[in-house]
Design a protein around this motif. Sequence first.
Motif, PDB file in Angstrom:
ATOM      1  N   PRO A 230       0.011   6.504  -2.092  1.00 16.59           N
ATOM      2  CA  PRO A 230      -0.418   7.111  -3.362  1.00 16.59           C
ATOM      3  C   PRO A 230      -1.735   7.872  -3.268  1.00 16.59           C
ATOM      4  CG  PRO A 230       0.447   4.915  -3.755  1.00 16.59           C
ATOM      5  CD  PRO A 230       0.401   5.093  -2.273  1.00 16.59           C
ATOM      6  N   LYS A 233      -1.080  11.167  -1.770  1.00 15.61           N
ATOM      7  CA  LYS A 233      -0.325  12.022  -2.695  1.00 15.61           C
ATOM      8  C   LYS A 233      -1.248  12.638  -3.744  1.00 15.61           C
ATOM      9  CE  LYS A 233       4.313   9.986  -2.555  1.00 15.61           C
ATOM     10  NZ  LYS A 233       5.353   9.294  -3.363  1.00 15.61           N
ATOM     11  N   ARG A 234      -2.205  11.826  -4.212  1.00 17.96           N
ATOM     12  CA  ARG A 234      -3.141  12.320  -5.233  1.00 17.96           C
ATOM     13  C   ARG A 234      -4.154  13.298  -4.644  1.00 17.96           C
ATOM     14  NH1 ARG A 234      -3.285   6.764  -6.632  1.00 17.96           N
ATOM     15  NH2 ARG A 234      -5.349   6.591  -5.654  1.00 17.96           N
ATOM     16  N   ARG A 235      -4.460  13.125  -3.361  1.00 17.00           N
ATOM     17  CA  ARG A 235      -5.480  13.962  -2.713  1.00 17.00           C
ATOM     18  C   ARG A 235      -4.916  14.561  -1.431  1.00 17.00           C
ATOM     19  NH1 ARG A 235      -7.757   9.080  -4.164  1.00 17.00           N
ATOM     20  NH2 ARG A 235      -9.367   9.146  -5.797  1.00 17.00           N
TER      21      ARG A 235
END
Length: 317
Positions: A230, A233-235
Amino acid sequence: MRQEAVPPTKASLNLSGLRDLMGRALSKLCLYGTVLNSADTVERSVRSVFRPDADIVITDGGSTDGTYERLLEISKDYNLRVYRAPGSSRGLGRQLALVRCPENSYTVPILDLDKEYNVYFHKSIDWGIATGSPRPLPGHGLREYVLSRGGWRDINYGEDYEFWARLEFDNSLPLVTTVQIRKMEFRGFAEYELKRYARGLWSSLRRTLRHEIDIIRGYGYTLSEYLQEPALKRRPYLKPAALLVYGIARLKGVYRYDRRLNNHDLVIYNMLQRIKDPVKELGADESYVATIIPYDTALRIGLSWAAERLRSVGLRP
């Protein structure tokens, strides 16, 4: 990626012999774990696991806040033995504690002494011993069986899932057995490490790097699985650095025990496959019967299958 095989030994190949040893020679219960800089929680945690029939063996990883001294103060009250191994990882610390448990003892890890354990922790121990199995529940096991399977690796994060994936177990009980004593709010892992363990920003960054490397090693991630984390995915701009981190992890050795599932998913799959009803087995209060399965994990192991396994013990997915 290196696939780690467990070396065959007489103990690991002869479960019937271990069961016989469990029935004839079990003389002691041993609860063991690690601790670092937890002076404000250790007595409450130790008190919650104490029982007259158990040794408690703890490795202190080099605490600087008086944790070691506090453990020595309370050692006689709780049948506690504490040893120092400055700089040891969680995994190595647990291994050093495990080997100091009495021979032929039934061993249960109590991890990092920042949790308070409830009655179902103790009922699970008694239930596990009564099965006569050398590996009745995740983490529970006859000392000789655990050591025959390699014990704990020298990794500081992801060590639990690597351990549970490698040792195998016969049953799982979806129970809430602990509560976190220390409540800390933080915006990210690095901030948590800085507040809890690290001595300054550089130390925190080093621990954060080790966290990433050890998670890859302990969870047995492939590169594609790691890049689906995650945080990445966010960064997505962190992915070039993630490639370097993954390369370091591969050089150190990535442990994986199933071609299809990483160790984290494999353990959850095995737990669901071997799940028992705690209300029926232990007379547990239904409000303590619960388990958490990450949604992505449920998709990988089969969402409908996972839901059916939960329903089989009366849990509502």
